[in-house]
Design an enzyme around this catalytic site. Structure first.
Site, PDB file in Angstrom:
ATOM      1  N   THR A  41      18.898 -39.153  -0.103  1.00 13.10           N
ATOM      2  CA  THR A  41      18.881 -38.505  -1.416  1.00 13.10           C
ATOM      3  C   THR A  41      20.212 -37.837  -1.704  1.00 13.10           C
ATOM      4  O   THR A  41      20.733 -37.889  -2.825  1.00 13.10           O
ATOM      5  CB  THR A  41      17.739 -37.477  -1.486  1.00 13.10           C
ATOM      6  OG1 THR A  41      16.486 -38.154  -1.401  1.00 13.10           O
ATOM      7  CG2 THR A  41      17.789 -36.676  -2.778  1.00 13.10           C
ATOM      8  N   ARG A  88      18.091 -22.681 -10.949  1.00 12.87           N
ATOM      9  CA  ARG A  88      19.054 -22.405 -12.016  1.00 12.87           C
ATOM     10  C   ARG A  88      18.397 -21.826 -13.266  1.00 12.87           C
ATOM     11  O   ARG A  88      18.891 -21.995 -14.382  1.00 12.87           O
ATOM     12  CB  ARG A  88      19.829 -23.685 -12.345  1.00 12.87           C
ATOM     13  CG  ARG A  88      20.664 -24.184 -11.169  1.00 12.87           C
ATOM     14  CD  ARG A  88      21.576 -25.329 -11.506  1.00 12.87           C
ATOM     15  NE  ARG A  88      20.879 -26.565 -11.778  1.00 12.87           N
ATOM     16  CZ  ARG A  88      20.426 -27.403 -10.842  1.00 12.87           C
ATOM     17  NH1 ARG A  88      20.553 -27.096  -9.553  1.00 12.87           N
ATOM     18  NH2 ARG A  88      19.840 -28.531 -11.180  1.00 12.87           N
ATOM     19  N   LEU A  91      20.094 -28.634  -5.537  1.00 15.03           N
ATOM     20  CA  LEU A  91      18.897 -28.051  -4.916  1.00 15.03           C
ATOM     21  C   LEU A  91      18.843 -26.529  -5.025  1.00 15.03           C
ATOM     22  O   LEU A  91      18.372 -25.842  -4.119  1.00 15.03           O
ATOM     23  CB  LEU A  91      18.797 -28.468  -3.434  1.00 15.03           C
ATOM     24  CG  LEU A  91      18.735 -29.976  -3.158  1.00 15.03           C
ATOM     25  CD1 LEU A  91      18.631 -30.227  -1.666  1.00 15.03           C
ATOM     26  CD2 LEU A  91      17.581 -30.627  -3.896  1.00 15.03           C
ATOM     27  N   GLY A 134      13.418 -38.287  -0.994  1.00 14.34           N
ATOM     28  CA  GLY A 134      13.123 -39.581  -1.568  1.00 14.34           C
ATOM     29  C   GLY A 134      11.867 -40.184  -0.968  1.00 14.34           C
ATOM     30  O   GLY A 134      11.087 -39.516  -0.267  1.00 14.34           O
ATOM     31  N   ALA A 163       8.811 -36.605  -8.728  1.00 12.48           N
ATOM     32  CA  ALA A 163       8.852 -36.931 -10.145  1.00 12.48           C
ATOM     33  C   ALA A 163       8.797 -38.443 -10.267  1.00 12.48           C
ATOM     34  O   ALA A 163       9.611 -39.155  -9.664  1.00 12.48           O
ATOM     35  CB  ALA A 163      10.128 -36.390 -10.786  1.00 12.48           C
ATOM     36  N   ARG A 206      10.983 -23.903  -6.921  1.00  5.91           N
ATOM     37  CA  ARG A 206      11.987 -23.653  -5.888  1.00  5.91           C
ATOM     38  C   ARG A 206      12.125 -22.164  -5.590  1.00  5.91           C
ATOM     39  O   ARG A 206      12.269 -21.755  -4.437  1.00  5.91           O
ATOM     40  CB  ARG A 206      13.342 -24.211  -6.332  1.00  5.91           C
ATOM     41  CG  ARG A 206      13.414 -25.722  -6.362  1.00  5.91           C
ATOM     42  CD  ARG A 206      14.755 -26.199  -6.890  1.00  5.91           C
ATOM     43  NE  ARG A 206      14.827 -27.659  -6.935  1.00  5.91           N
ATOM     44  CZ  ARG A 206      15.864 -28.337  -7.410  1.00  5.91           C
ATOM     45  NH1 ARG A 206      16.915 -27.682  -7.905  1.00  5.91           N
ATOM     46  NH2 ARG A 206      15.852 -29.668  -7.404  1.00  5.91           N
ATOM     47  N   CYS A 208      -0.969   0.444   7.444  1.00  2.87           N
ATOM     48  CA  CYS A 208      -1.337   0.768   6.068  1.00  2.87           C
ATOM     49  C   CYS A 208      -2.763   1.309   5.991  1.00  2.87           C
ATOM     50  O   CYS A 208      -3.086   2.103   5.101  1.00  2.87           O
ATOM     51  CB  CYS A 208      -1.197  -0.466   5.182  1.00  2.87           C
ATOM     52  SG  CYS A 208       0.522  -0.952   4.907  1.00  2.87           S
ATOM     53  N   GLU A 213       0.826  -1.204   0.000  1.00  3.51           N
ATOM     54  CA  GLU A 213       0.000   0.000   0.000  1.00  3.51           C
ATOM     55  C   GLU A 213       0.863   1.259   0.000  1.00  3.51           C
ATOM     56  O   GLU A 213       0.585   2.222  -0.727  1.00  3.51           O
ATOM     57  CB  GLU A 213      -0.935   0.023   1.220  1.00  3.51           C
ATOM     58  CG  GLU A 213      -1.966  -1.089   1.229  1.00  3.51           C
ATOM     59  CD  GLU A 213      -1.515  -2.311   2.008  1.00  3.51           C
ATOM     60  OE1 GLU A 213      -2.362  -2.969   2.614  1.00  3.51           O
ATOM     61  OE2 GLU A 213      -0.283  -2.594   2.018  1.00  3.51           O
ATOM     62  N   ASP A 257      22.220 -39.078  -4.883  1.00  2.00           N
ATOM     63  CA  ASP A 257      22.132 -38.194  -6.053  1.00  2.00           C
ATOM     64  C   ASP A 257      23.098 -37.023  -6.041  1.00  2.00           C
ATOM     65  O   ASP A 257      23.321 -36.404  -7.091  1.00  2.00           O
ATOM     66  CB  ASP A 257      20.705 -37.639  -6.177  1.00  2.00           C
ATOM     67  CG  ASP A 257      19.669 -38.728  -6.366  1.00  2.00           C
ATOM     68  OD1 ASP A 257      20.058 -39.859  -6.732  1.00  2.00           O
ATOM     69  OD2 ASP A 257      18.476 -38.456  -6.140  1.00  2.00           O
TER      70      ASP A 257
END
Length: 359
Positions: free
Chosen positions: A194, A205, A202, A295, A152, A182, A82, A50, A198
């Site tokens: 994880t 990008r 994280l 995971g 996924a 993200r 406000c 505001e 992997d």
């Protein structure tokens, strides 16, 4: 109001403990409505939307209508309320969307405006306006961050391959959408398994949004993660925290590498981190939303404890086969308390969103 809500989405994840609110100042001098002031809650949470919109409008705010996605604040903090600013600016009408559950504000912002003779129209597109502010609302009402679980999975319902390291299940378009997700969260969480399997980064990008990478959190009760993983090596560039039990022997080395250690309580009778206590701690640190990309074990734990508010399932076109790791959740076994929302076809991948029902 729909335009004001879209405006508010621009700073989601950037406004600290405050919600990302949008404000448009609109006046009509007989030739149709014209936007004369625009404002979004600034990064870090100040100034409020505001204030920014009124400063841009100047004297054109006199007699104008202010569209605001959240009830204007009514309490004195680091800045004056406000609601008072709108009164001083001379607006004639305020159209507000969502109400503010903060007890310092709830109903009081509208009352200040009405007492000053301003016409107030509340609750316009309230449900739509709550979406960009859902993390803030969850932290106020549930005393924890809003949790989004993202998985996924392959066409045969797998999230990875046993002993096979990271598997590229989704394509470039869906991956870009994940990076955008993200950027809209203050923190992202995975389990130590994880990280071990992997070695993920994280981060966000997407070009131009690299500085919007969330705080990275690893559930690692005994701090068994290696100091050589990406998360530790880049901890001074992107904030990284490890949720641990007690003071593991490697604690000093991780702190020296730039990592934060969050001391957690254990679930009774186990060596597992108590997730509800961790979320309480994150809320106390000002985190309003958390993205869980862990995971199967981590995802299942959040689901079993009833700590998931939103689910994102991204189904790829590949088939992993019998050596795959089964997803703890698929579209066909979605719990009844979640309702289907947005669906996006992202190249060969299908992005599905589900939200916990409010009964």
């Amino acid at each position: 109001m729909a335009a004001t809500i879209r405006l508010s989405e621009r700073h989601v994840g950037l406004t600290g403990t405050n919600p990302s609110v949008g404000t448009l100042i609109v006046r009509d001098d007989g030739n149709g409505p014209v936007i004369v002031g625009r404002g979004i809650t600034a990064p870090g949470g100040r100034p409020h939307a505001e204030t920014i919109a009124l400063a841009e409008a100047g004297d054109l705010a006199i007699g104008a209508t202010a569209y605001v996605t959240l009830e204007p604040c009514a309490h004195h903090g680091r800045t004056p309320p406000c609601a008072d600013a709108l009164v001083r600016a001379g607006v004639a009408r305020v159209v507000a969307a969502a109400g503010d559950p903060d007890p310092r504000v709830s109903g009081r912002g509208h009352a200040i405006l009405r007492d000053a003779g301003i016409d107030v129209v509340p609750h316009l597109l309230a449900e739509e306006a709550r979406q960009p502010m859902s993390g803030y609302l969850a932290r106020l009402t549930k005393k924890r961050p809003e949790v989004t679980l993202k998985l996924a999975l392959s066409r045969d319902g797998m999230i990875g391959r046993r002993g096979g390291g990271q598997v590229a299940i989704t394509g470039a378009i869906a991956n870009a959408q994940t990076h955008l997700l993200r950027a809209r969260h203050g923190a992202i969480l995975v389990g130590a398994g994880t990280v071990l399997a992997d070695d993920p980064a994280l981060t966000c990008r997407l070009p131009g949004l690299e500085d919007r990478s969330p705080l990275r959190i690893v559930l690692d009760a005994g701090l068994r993660t290696k100091l050589t993983v990406q998360l530790v090596r880049t901890a001074r560039e992107t904030p990284t925290a490890f949720a641990v039990l007690g003071q593991p022997p490697a604690a000093a080395a991780f702190r020296a590498a730039g990592c934060d250690l969050v001391a957690c309580e254990a679930e009774p009778g186990t060596e597992r981190i108590a997730l509800d206590e961790l979320l309480d701690d994150l809320a106390a640190r000002g985190h309003s939303n958390l993205l869980v990309e862990g995971g199967a074990e981590t995802a299942r734990s959040f689901l079993e404890h009833g700590l998931v508010d939103r689910v994102v399932l991204v189904t790829g076109d590949m088939v992993i086969g019998p050596d795959g790791i089964a997803s703890p959740l698929t579209p066909s076994d979605m719990p009844a308390e979640f309702r289907a929302g947005r669906q996006l076809q992202l190249g060969p991948d299908l992005w599905r969103e589900y939200e916990r029902r409010t009964f």
